[in-house]
Design a protein around this motif. Sequence first.
Motif, PDB file in Angstrom:
ATOM      1  N   SER A 169      28.767  24.436  40.826  1.00 51.87           N
ATOM      2  CA  SER A 169      29.657  24.066  39.713  1.00 51.87           C
ATOM      3  C   SER A 169      30.321  22.717  39.983  1.00 51.87           C
ATOM      4  O   SER A 169      30.531  21.922  39.064  1.00 51.87           O
ATOM      5  CB  SER A 169      30.697  25.156  39.446  1.00 51.87           C
ATOM      6  N   ALA A 170      30.616  22.445  41.255  1.00 54.54           N
ATOM      7  CA  ALA A 170      31.177  21.140  41.591  1.00 54.54           C
ATOM      8  C   ALA A 170      30.155  20.038  41.333  1.00 54.54           C
ATOM      9  O   ALA A 170      30.482  18.958  40.831  1.00 54.54           O
ATOM     10  CB  ALA A 170      31.636  21.114  43.047  1.00 54.54           C
ATOM     11  N   ALA A 171      28.895  20.318  41.669  1.00 51.46           N
ATOM     12  CA  ALA A 171      27.840  19.317  41.461  1.00 51.46           C
ATOM     13  C   ALA A 171      27.644  19.051  39.972  1.00 51.46           C
ATOM     14  O   ALA A 171      27.429  17.905  39.557  1.00 51.46           O
ATOM     15  CB  ALA A 171      26.540  19.791  42.105  1.00 51.46           C
ATOM     16  N   ARG A 172      27.744  20.096  39.155  1.00 52.94           N
ATOM     17  CA  ARG A 172      27.639  19.904  37.704  1.00 52.94           C
ATOM     18  C   ARG A 172      28.797  19.068  37.179  1.00 52.94           C
ATOM     19  O   ARG A 172      28.627  18.207  36.322  1.00 52.94           O
ATOM     20  CB  ARG A 172      27.621  21.257  36.987  1.00 52.94           C
ATOM     21  N   ALA A 173      29.993  19.381  37.677  1.00 47.54           N
ATOM     22  CA  ALA A 173      31.169  18.615  37.259  1.00 47.54           C
ATOM     23  C   ALA A 173      31.013  17.151  37.676  1.00 47.54           C
ATOM     24  O   ALA A 173      31.335  16.230  36.918  1.00 47.54           O
ATOM     25  CB  ALA A 173      32.433  19.210  37.873  1.00 47.54           C
ATOM     26  N   ALA A 174      30.502  16.949  38.878  1.00 45.55           N
ATOM     27  CA  ALA A 174      30.287  15.581  39.362  1.00 45.55           C
ATOM     28  C   ALA A 174      29.310  14.852  38.444  1.00 45.55           C
ATOM     29  O   ALA A 174      29.580  13.719  38.008  1.00 45.55           O
ATOM     30  CB  ALA A 174      29.751  15.617  40.794  1.00 45.55           C
ATOM     31  N   ALA A 175      28.203  15.503  38.123  1.00 42.92           N
ATOM     32  CA  ALA A 175      27.201  14.872  37.260  1.00 42.92           C
ATOM     33  C   ALA A 175      27.822  14.510  35.916  1.00 42.92           C
ATOM     34  O   ALA A 175      27.600  13.411  35.387  1.00 42.92           O
ATOM     35  CB  ALA A 175      26.011  15.815  37.070  1.00 42.92           C
ATOM     36  N   ALA A 176      28.658  15.401  35.371  1.00 43.19           N
ATOM     37  CA  ALA A 176      29.295  15.131  34.084  1.00 43.19           C
ATOM     38  C   ALA A 176      30.281  13.971  34.180  1.00 43.19           C
ATOM     39  O   ALA A 176      30.594  13.329  33.180  1.00 43.19           O
ATOM     40  CB  ALA A 176      30.015  16.380  33.587  1.00 43.19           C
ATOM     41  N   GLY A 177      30.759  13.699  35.380  1.00 44.91           N
ATOM     42  CA  GLY A 177      31.711  12.616  35.567  1.00 44.91           C
ATOM     43  C   GLY A 177      31.082  11.334  36.079  1.00 44.91           C
ATOM     44  O   GLY A 177      31.796  10.381  36.383  1.00 44.91           O
TER      45      GLY A 177
ATOM     46  N   VAL B 292      29.510  11.021  38.897  1.00 45.74           N
ATOM     47  CA  VAL B 292      29.592  10.988  40.354  1.00 45.74           C
ATOM     48  C   VAL B 292      28.278  11.518  40.916  1.00 45.74           C
ATOM     49  O   VAL B 292      27.894  12.652  40.619  1.00 45.74           O
ATOM     50  CB  VAL B 292      30.775  11.841  40.863  1.00 45.74           C
ATOM     51  N   THR B 293      27.582  10.704  41.725  1.00 42.35           N
ATOM     52  CA  THR B 293      26.259  11.130  42.207  1.00 42.35           C
ATOM     53  C   THR B 293      26.261  11.486  43.693  1.00 42.35           C
ATOM     54  O   THR B 293      25.269  11.989  44.204  1.00 42.35           O
ATOM     55  CB  THR B 293      25.210  10.046  41.944  1.00 42.35           C
ATOM     56  N   THR B 294      27.359  11.213  44.377  1.00 39.34           N
ATOM     57  CA  THR B 294      27.474  11.616  45.777  1.00 39.34           C
ATOM     58  C   THR B 294      28.870  12.187  45.999  1.00 39.34           C
ATOM     59  O   THR B 294      29.868  11.544  45.648  1.00 39.34           O
ATOM     60  CB  THR B 294      27.285  10.420  46.730  1.00 39.34           C
ATOM     61  N   ILE B 295      28.936  13.398  46.559  1.00 40.47           N
ATOM     62  CA  ILE B 295      30.252  13.935  46.912  1.00 40.47           C
ATOM     63  C   ILE B 295      30.271  14.331  48.385  1.00 40.47           C
ATOM     64  O   ILE B 295      29.254  14.721  48.946  1.00 40.47           O
ATOM     65  CB  ILE B 295      30.662  15.147  46.032  1.00 40.47           C
ATOM     66  N   VAL B 296      31.449  14.158  48.975  1.00 41.53           N
ATOM     67  CA  VAL B 296      31.648  14.620  50.347  1.00 41.53           C
ATOM     68  C   VAL B 296      32.670  15.747  50.284  1.00 41.53           C
ATOM     69  O   VAL B 296      33.804  15.536  49.837  1.00 41.53           O
ATOM     70  CB  VAL B 296      32.141  13.488  51.269  1.00 41.53           C
ATOM     71  N   VAL B 297      32.238  16.951  50.707  1.00 39.37           N
ATOM     72  CA  VAL B 297      33.122  18.109  50.563  1.00 39.37           C
ATOM     73  C   VAL B 297      33.947  18.321  51.837  1.00 39.37           C
ATOM     74  O   VAL B 297      33.504  18.017  52.947  1.00 39.37           O
ATOM     75  CB  VAL B 297      32.335  19.392  50.193  1.00 39.37           C
ATOM     76  N   GLN B 298      35.132  18.830  51.628  1.00 45.54           N
ATOM     77  CA  GLN B 298      36.117  18.982  52.698  1.00 45.54           C
ATOM     78  C   GLN B 298      35.816  20.231  53.540  1.00 45.54           C
ATOM     79  O   GLN B 298      35.241  21.202  53.043  1.00 45.54           O
ATOM     80  CB  GLN B 298      37.516  19.050  52.110  1.00 45.54           C
ATOM     81  N   PRO B 299      36.240  20.210  54.802  1.00 44.35           N
ATOM     82  CA  PRO B 299      35.854  21.300  55.707  1.00 44.35           C
ATOM     83  C   PRO B 299      36.755  22.535  55.670  1.00 44.35           C
ATOM     84  O   PRO B 299      36.443  23.530  56.324  1.00 44.35           O
ATOM     85  CB  PRO B 299      35.975  20.633  57.082  1.00 44.35           C
TER      86      PRO B 299
END
Lengths: 326, 429
Positions: B82-90, B92-99
């Motif tokens: 769902s985060a990747a979909r939100a990124a695509a809609a915004g 954003v093509t690369t995300i770095v997720v927090q640990p």
Amino acid sequence: MSAAPPGLHEVLQRTFSFPKRHFLSVLDLNEVEVANLLDLADGFVALNRQTAKKLDLLKGRTLMNLFFENSTRTQSSFELAGKRLGADVVNMSPRASSISKGETLIDTAVTLNAMQPDLLVIRHSASGAASLLSQKVTCSVINAGDGRHEHPTQALLDALSMRRAFGRIAGLRVAICGDILHSRVARSNVALLQMLGAEVRLVGPPTLIPAQAERWGCAVFHDLRKGIEGADVVMMLRLQLERMDGVLAPSQREYFRFYGLDREKLACAAPGVRVMHPGPMNRGVEIDSDVADDLAVSLIQDQVEMGVAARMAVLTSLAARLENAR
Amino acid sequence: MSRPLAVTNVRLVDPASGYDGPGAVMVADGVIVDVARGQALGALSGDVEAVDGGGALLLPGLVDIRVKTGEPGAETKETLESAARAAAAGGVTTIVVQPDTHPVVDEPSVVDFILRRARDVELVKVFPAGAATKGCAGERMAEIGLMAEAGCLYVTDADRPIVNSKVFRRVLAYAKAFGMLVAHRPADPWLAGGAAASEGEFASRMGLPGVPVAAEKIMLERDLALVELTGARLLVDQVTTACALESLERAKARGLPVTATTSINHLSFNEIDIGDYRTFCKLDPPLRSEDDRQAVIEAVASGLIDIVVSAHAPAPPEDKRLPYEEAAPGAVGLETLLPALLAFHHEERIPLIDLIRTVTSAPADLMGLDAGRLAKGAPADLVLCNPQTPVLIDADKLTSKSKNSPFDGRTLQGKVLMTVADGRVVYRA
């Protein structure tokens, strides 16, 4: 309305439109509304001193007290106010309810709302809790203290006590002393007293004064004697004992030495000064018994009496706006 | 492989090369095969999907290096998908997720889990940041070297400052040996403890416990001293106050290897937006005064702050529909990052190319990623955006699983039309 004394009867006959659904913050009120509420409360004081104290203005209405923080004084004050106006009053103590089982404030509110109360009185330890609740229920919400934010009926009863003692509020110098930082009473009083034209001062050690409090339009003092100089009213606030002992003040005895109100310090105030305290008092910590119990000086007993009348005025005004109001 | 794609009639903005002007881009086999500046592409062969940009902006796909999801452990908030979909809609093509998930990303198998899940989702590129200390508890070092090998991009304890200076010194020194960047949140935990807002007139009036701005500066000064001691690279995670910017400026002037981010929220809102206890505006760090916000905008304009992040932090209603002090901090931001950033272009505060650099080549270069540029041979990560179109943000319509957007009800100017990641169209409006 057979029990109404002439004063009250007159007041109730006046057209007083109070266009609010909730009673959440002093900042929602204007000067005219406050004056009307105080006049109405004056009438209820007379009623409360009679043998027959009961009216039927809220007959058929349900008032729910929802106190997440313990408060015998405020809760019973609202309970009496509701009963004297003829409402059915229910006290919910969250300790015995599902709140302790992890239900959220909103869930509790929605559940209680489904029982169709007309007036919901809430006290909660979080600032903004009353406002949050008011957005989720269909009844009228009365803020009986939300965190450090506001306690508007306390400010109203304090104003009533002052107006009855001095005949006016405009031009009075009021020094609010003690734990301003954690005090919703102080925040509501500053707003209301300034609206009514009083000069408000804040007095306390720097650790108990909120950041940028000077921008509230109050002079800030760290020396009690200087702060109450020429004051017509000295309002002492409660300091919770766990906040002393080196946390926000070094010790009880040091606090009393510099910020406790005794006769000697009170001599700095104006002649005819009156002392107030929202209660419950820590005798010998913020106030000396000698001062607190001197009826020529202390308005503390009056405040409790005015509390019931002021809350009756608020309930009556809100009820006039309820659905199917007579 | 999908058909080749030609995006024509666009305004190219490519901070990496400094080009801002008309042009077109041709994509095939997941990479950019041609960039035409100021002129048309060569003749298109038969089987090409042609997109007429209509004069819209074509930017490198955005790189957002501070994103939280709920996976693993709190999938009701947000999943990697769902985060990747939100990124695509915004865009954003690369995300770095927090640990700071459950379990914490503090050893290589969790790094591997995230990379595998991201591959399965196959939308935008997802990389993990590893924890700097075990459990993000600030006490013992995490397996920094093994996580570096497994593919994490930097280490951080996310929202939690590493209080023990000895531990933080060791993290910096150790990570340096593996070429690993360390990110750290500057916040003095004793001053910040229990706070729900920034200390000042607003918090005082609202009866909210506040944290003084000095809390950010105090921890930043310590961190900078340890950078000097160890020579390690530091990424300052969200500078939000004018006083901390002074410290950052001095450190950069002295040539310390320091970069800094701020969040789109701290650029877009101040504490007054909290209004009547709007918990969507409860953030960590909290929203600041207008003076601080202006200082942060100036710092982005001057380049003192290098990177803007969404600080995407999903929180479901049960975490937000609470009294303000009890509500969880954080805001979703992947879908609003680009349009919210464009506000500073519309206001003529920051030149478009400088603005876009903070979300493309600057973070990509810092992370050592082959991303964030429009160049022949580069991965085909693109976003087509009409900067003029007004968009009324309705939180309930966001793609994210959680809807906690402080932009709810605001109109932003700028609409993502199409997002391309590795040559695949992953979003089309």
